[in-house]
Design a protein around this motif. Structure first.
Motif, mmCIF file in Angstrom:
data_model
loop_
_atom_site.group_PDB
_atom_site.id
_atom_site.type_symbol
_atom_site.label_atom_id
_atom_site.label_comp_id
_atom_site.label_asym_id
_atom_site.label_seq_id
_atom_site.Cartn_x
_atom_site.Cartn_y
_atom_site.Cartn_z
ATOM 1 N N SER A 86 -49.583 -7.521 -46.358
ATOM 2 C CA SER A 86 -48.551 -6.816 -46.335
ATOM 3 C C SER A 86 -47.143 -7.255 -47.111
ATOM 4 N N LYS A 87 -46.861 -6.359 -47.710
ATOM 5 C CA LYS A 87 -45.632 -6.298 -48.720
ATOM 6 C C LYS A 87 -44.410 -5.030 -48.442
ATOM 7 N N ILE A 88 -43.172 -5.456 -48.392
ATOM 8 C CA ILE A 88 -42.157 -4.762 -48.288
ATOM 9 C C ILE A 88 -41.301 -4.912 -49.496
ATOM 10 N N ASN A 89 -41.405 -3.928 -50.508
ATOM 11 C CA ASN A 89 -40.534 -4.006 -51.575
ATOM 12 C C ASN A 89 -40.976 -5.097 -52.415
#
Length: 233
Positions: A86-89
């Motif tokens: 999972s990645k955010i930005n």
């Protein structure tokens, strides 16, 4: 939870009891819990095939199995396998797994060593945090502890487990064969006889499935057939 119905009846009901509803929204159709309008948790049970299929492509940052002593190691591994992508930005999410559990004979004893077995090495990124009835400030803990003592006074092993958090006592708490004996049986070589066909009944005598029996038919120490039935049959 291992079973979705237990999540709805107990875990979710407890959440709703203590957490003000303006902090979250719960979508019952999709079993999605949204906190503060931005963080989502997928909820449910390991017996729900729709939820299990999602694990193949899911990308989670945190997994929180409730009453994880009910889980198998494979089920826990399925949840852990959803983490790390999972990645955010463009920033990878830190991963975490939080297990709540009552003392029991399960993989948690090997992974977290709550019973202080000197032969078990715990990975440095794992921590066991003991929580007893005395620690729960949201209930009348003295009354609850007294109720547990009264309820299980006939079963010292379970009493030490539930009231005093003694994980070493669970081997006698409803297990006809302890884990040490099971470990020895794995490498046991049985004499092979081709002259007999024999049967074995495997009854459940504790928990929710106390009326269920599995019958096996063997020959040459190999299973020929197995059937499931209820004890009243």
């Amino acid at each position: 939870r291992v079973r979705a119905i237990y999540f709805s009846m107990t875990t979710l009901a407890t959440w709703k009891k203590f957490i003000p509803d303006h902090f979250y929204k719960y979508n019952e159709k999709y079993n999605l819990l949204t906190l503060f309008g931005r963080v989502q948790y997928q909820c449910g049970g390991m017996d729900n095939q729709d939820d299990i299929r999602k694990f193949n492509s899911a990308e989670y940052g945190v997994v929180i199995p409730d009453q994880a002593e009910e889980m198998s190691r494979d089920q826990a591994a399925m949840l852990r396998g959803t983490q790390g992508r999972s990645k955010i930005n463009g920033v990878s999410l830190p991963i975490k797994a939080l297990y709540t559990a009552n003392p029991g004979e399960c993989f948690l004893k090997d992974d977290f060593n709550p019973h202080n077995d000197p032969n078990i090495k715990v990975e440095p990124y794992r921590r066991f945090v003991q929580a007893l009835a005395d620690d729960n400030t949201f209930i009348d803990n003295k009354k609850y502890k007294a109720q547990l003592v009264e309820a299980w006074k006939h079963h010292p092993d379970i009493l030490r487990s539930y009231v005093y958090g003694d994980w070493s006592a669970t081997a006698g708490g409803g297990f006809l064969i302890d884990r040490e004996t099971c470990a020895r049986m794995v490498s046991l070589n049985l004499p092979i006889s081709r002259e007999y066909v024999w049967g074995s009944g495997d009854p459940a005598w504790l928990g929710e499935n106390t009326d269920e029996i599995v019958d096996y038919i063997f020959t040459d120490n190999r299973t020929l057939d197995a059937s499931f039935k209820y004890s009243q049959e």
